[in-house]
Design a protein around this motif. Structure first.
Motif, PDB file in Angstrom:
ATOM      1  N   GLU A  12       0.835  -1.200   0.000  1.00 26.23           N
ATOM      2  CA  GLU A  12       0.000   0.000   0.000  1.00 26.23           C
ATOM      3  C   GLU A  12       0.870   1.250   0.000  1.00 26.23           C
ATOM      4  O   GLU A  12       2.035   1.213   0.434  1.00 26.23           O
ATOM      5  N   THR A  60       0.299   5.498   1.025  1.00 25.58           N
ATOM      6  CA  THR A  60      -0.582   6.550   1.555  1.00 25.58           C
ATOM      7  C   THR A  60      -0.187   7.888   0.945  1.00 25.58           C
ATOM      8  O   THR A  60       1.001   8.173   0.738  1.00 25.58           O
ATOM      9  N   ASP A  79       0.471  11.490   1.317  1.00 20.57           N
ATOM     10  CA  ASP A  79       0.786  12.464   2.365  1.00 20.57           C
ATOM     11  C   ASP A  79       0.473  13.897   1.921  1.00 20.57           C
ATOM     12  O   ASP A  79       0.096  14.734   2.755  1.00 20.57           O
ATOM     13  N   LYS A 101      -5.681  13.485  -0.689  1.00 18.78           N
ATOM     14  CA  LYS A 101      -4.780  13.482   0.459  1.00 18.78           C
ATOM     15  C   LYS A 101      -5.334  12.585   1.565  1.00 18.78           C
ATOM     16  O   LYS A 101      -6.512  12.647   1.895  1.00 18.78           O
ATOM     17  N   GLY A 102      -4.482  11.761   2.105  1.00 16.18           N
ATOM     18  CA  GLY A 102      -4.872  10.829   3.151  1.00 16.18           C
ATOM     19  C   GLY A 102      -5.384   9.508   2.638  1.00 16.18           C
ATOM     20  O   GLY A 102      -5.626   8.584   3.441  1.00 16.18           O
ATOM     21  N   THR A 156      -5.430   5.805   0.779  1.00 14.30           N
ATOM     22  CA  THR A 156      -4.518   4.662   0.750  1.00 14.30           C
ATOM     23  C   THR A 156      -4.763   3.872  -0.519  1.00 14.30           C
ATOM     24  O   THR A 156      -5.899   3.421  -0.768  1.00 14.30           O
ATOM     25  N   ASN A 193      -8.525   2.897  -0.414  1.00 10.25           N
ATOM     26  CA  ASN A 193      -9.177   2.870   0.903  1.00 10.25           C
ATOM     27  C   ASN A 193      -9.915   1.546   1.111  1.00 10.25           C
ATOM     28  O   ASN A 193     -11.087   1.515   1.523  1.00 10.25           O
ATOM     29  N   VAL A 224       4.252  10.587  -1.275  1.00  9.96           N
ATOM     30  CA  VAL A 224       3.678   9.271  -1.005  1.00  9.96           C
ATOM     31  C   VAL A 224       4.614   8.503  -0.063  1.00  9.96           C
ATOM     32  O   VAL A 224       5.848   8.596  -0.187  1.00  9.96           O
ATOM     33  N   HIS A 243       4.206   1.264   2.214  1.00  8.28           N
ATOM     34  CA  HIS A 243       4.027   0.283   3.288  1.00  8.28           C
ATOM     35  C   HIS A 243       4.104  -1.108   2.652  1.00  8.28           C
ATOM     36  O   HIS A 243       3.178  -1.532   1.952  1.00  8.28           O
TER      37      HIS A 243
END
Length: 699
Positions: free
Chosen positions: A584, A586, A588, A627-628, A630, A647, A675, A678
């Motif tokens: 994944e 995210t 930022d 933004k925010g 996933t 998400n 970005v 993960h």
């Protein structure tokens, strides 16, 4: 039990212990022998007065100097007690256990011998400032006003000696045979009579009231007949007080008065029975470890004896081959043949000598170990807590020391049974005088060092070594791995190093590896095959080496952004071609609708255009990214498909099918996006690998 006999003999007289006493150094000596080797010292030169005078010599210095003065003249076989008044020096002798001691002094005149008889229990007074030197560790001991009565008696050792001597005594005879008594087979504890089998059936039938009598073997019956009630141990400092507690600090049994007004009043004490059981347990545990060592030693001796036979067989075979080759060279080689035979014979004798010496050394050590074990087992049988505790610490230390002597390397052969020399019969006749042995054997199979072999993510590290007794030259090694699916092996390393790390392996895969050595004579055998498992989950970061120059990485290459308004590509540092993988990213920072792209790409993808603009990459570029958010990417090579999630919600149908080859995680972005990656994530719960999915369109 024959090996235990040396443990039961006095180091001074060489006979079985009689009234043994325990010296402060934990060694034992007969009471009469201790009396004979006493040395009287002047007041001005006694160890106590020397220390009191402030001479600056410590206890250990004094003991070393004392030992040196006693045993400095070892070459001549004589020793003298320098500075002290003593009996004339006499030649040194060796006790049965190999300890150098001074022989007992001349026996006392007949009219004085009755003072030393054991049954009287009375010893003549010991002169003041008497000094006693332990015959085993040579530690000097100064006696106090109590003399030899200040040393505790070793009742446990005395009991073991008594049982041992009884077991060696002649067989008991039947007490009911009239003419020629036969050997007794049982003893009735209630009747207190020894019976042979005919007399037992005739006079002691197993029925009626006699059926309840207990019949025991004769040896056990003799011991029970002679056994007396356990003696109550008394304190050596307070003779009227019984030993009832154990001083933990001094490691000795003490009485109630010692705790009230003696030197043990401030020490930690514990119950005598509890410490008795504790020390018996410790000694039993130490004996178990030592028993394992003794078993290994016995097996090792069998191995060494087999090696002797193999060396003899190999030596005979080698000599026959050598004779045949030398005879083929006829007259010109005869002179050289004798020299070569001599070399082989010497090598043969050297190997035999080394192995036989090791057998002899190991046999002696094993006999001593077995003797100590049997002695300790007999000590454990004692039911005298204080007597046992007087010697338990010393026995535990001896057992640990003996176990350490069987440490690493002591059970390894010092010599190989192989003859690694081969005669080369190819040289020309004029070079016969230079004829010698040459190396003609291929190397032995290397040994993989399992403790140094490991896997980490998608790499494997292997380490190996040559067999310890191999003397064959090695030019290099060849390391082979399979493809992780049970396929054929392939070479991954050729060189002289004995450690190698292989990168680029598949995640969650099982690899088989093996290694072989080679020299000028050829390639040797493979080592044992090692099976290794790579990491089940892929951990990776962004790859700064292959990224576009405008890419900016941070957070240990897990966070990425760009310093250009144009789209730039960055890929992960790990590629995939097998298995199921999920990661994944995210968002930022997301400014001015920058349209980043997330997906996978081949290694040769273009780095200065949006991901997916050429046929080297596949990505998602829209679908509610902000933004925010996933973004998840699921790559399944088992079914050959690629899925995207935003998400935790799947975006549309399957994005691609029939995936083949090596793919890297990839992303394209400009300066308006940041970005964070993960990796190493589990597969989402909604997805079951292996199920069929409808193929979708290509982005």
């Amino acid at each position: 039990m024959d090996e235990m006999e040396e443990e039961l003999k006095c180091p001074v007289c060489g006979s079985f212990f009689r009234e043994p006493i325990i010296l402060p150094c934990s060694h034992n000596i007969c009471l009469a022998c201790a009396r004979n080797i006493l040395v009287q010292t002047p007041d001005a030169e006694s160890p106590q007065s020397s220390r009191a005078s402030g001479s600056g010599v410590s206890d250990y210095d004094y003991l070393d100097l004392d030992k040196m003065s006693l045993y400095s003249e070892t070459d001549s076989g004589y020793g003298s007690y320098g500075g002290f008044v003593s009996a004339p020096t006499t030649p040194c002798q060796k006790s049965p256990n190999g300890v150098r001691v001074f022989p007992p002094s001349m026996p006392p005149p007949p009219q004085a011998q009755h003072h030393l008889l054991p049954h009287t229990g009375v010893l003549p007074p010991v002169p003041r400032n008497s000094c006693l030197t332990c015959p085993q560790c040579h530690r000097s001991l100064t006696l106090d006003d109590r003399g030899l009565r200040g040393f505790p008696k070793n009742r446990v050792l005395e009991g073991v000696v008594d049982r041992y001597q009884q077991s060696k005594a002649a067989a008991l005879k039947c007490q009911l045979c009239e003419k020629s008594p036969r050997e007794a087979t049982v003893m009735c504890e209630q009747c207190d009579v020894f019976y042979c089998d005919p007399c037992r059936l005739r006079c002691h039938p197993p029925r009626g009231p006699l059926a309840k009598h207990r019949l025991v073997p004769p040896a056990q019956g003799r011991i029970s007949r002679r056994a007396s009630p356990r003696k109550i141990s008394t304190c050596t400092e307070h003779e009227l007080e019984n030993l009832s507690m154990y001083c933990v600090q001094c490691k000795t049994p003490v009485c109630y008065q010692c705790l009230e007004d003696g030197k043990h009043s401030t020490h930690e004490v514990k119950a005598l029975g509890a410490m008795w059981k504790l020390h018996k347990g410790q000694l039993s545990q130490a004996l178990n470890v030592l028993s394992d060592r003794a078993t290994e030693a016995k097996e090792f001796l069998v191995q060494l004896r087999n090696m002797v036979q193999h060396i003899q067989e190999n030596g005979v075979e080698f000599e026959a081959c050598l004779v045949a080759q030398c005879d083929a060279l006829i007259e010109a080689l005869n002179r050289r043949k004798a020299q070569l035979l001599s070399r082989v014979t010497k090598e043969h004798e050297h190997k035999l000598s080394v192995v036989r010496d090791q057998i002899s050394h190991c046999t002696v050590k094993l006999r001593q170990t077995t003797g100590l074990m049997e002695y300790c087992l007999e000590v454990i049988k004692e039911n005298d807590p204080s007597g046992f505790l007087q010697i338990s610490d010393a026995l535990i230390r001896r057992v640990h020391m003996t176990e350490n002597q069987w440490g690493k390397g002591s059970l390894t052969p010092r010599m190989s049974s192989d003859f690694d020399l081969t005669l080369d019969s190819g040289p020309l006749l004029q070079t016969i005088h230079q004829l010698d042995f040459v190396q003609m054997k291929v190397p032995a199979a290397p040994i993989l060092q399992l403790e140094e072999c490991c896997t980490q993510t998608s790499s494997a590290t292997l380490s190996w070594k040559q067999p310890p007794l191999s003397t064959i030259a090695v030019d290099g090694y060849i390391l082979e791995l399979d493809d992780g699916t049970g396929g054929q092996f392939r070479e991954v390393y050729v060189g002289t190093e004995m450690i190698c790390t292989v990168d680029g392996l598949h995640f969650n895969s099982t690899y088989k590896s093996r290694v072989k050595a080679f020299n000028s004579s050829g390639v040797g055998q493979y080592s044992k095959t090692l099976v290794m498992q790579t990491s089940e989950i892929a951990w990776f970061t962004f790859d700064s080496a292959s990224a576009h120059p405008d890419i900016i990485l941070s957070n240990d290459n897990l966070t990425v952004t760009c310093n250009s308004y144009d789209d730039r590509v960055v890929m992960g540092n790990t590629g995939f071609s097998r298995g199921v993988h999920y990661w994944e990213m995210t968002i930022d920072r997301y400014d001015n609708h920058p349209d980043p792209a997330f997906g996978v790409a081949r290694a040769d993808v273009m780095k200065d255009v949006m991901l997916g603009k050429d046929d080297k990459a596949w990505a998602i570029t829209d679908g509610g990214i902000s933004k925010g958010a996933t973004v998840g990417v699921l790559l399944d090579f088992t079914r050959g498909i690629l899925l995207f999630l935003i998400n935790d919600e799947q975006q549309g149908p399957v994005a691609f099918n029939t995936l083949e080859g090596m793919y890297y995680p990839a992303i394209s972005l400009n300066r308006n996006v940041q970005v964070t990656l993960h990796s190493g994530l589990p597969i989402p719960d909604f997805y079951t690998p292996g199920e069929s999915e409808a193929a979708g369109s290509v982005c």
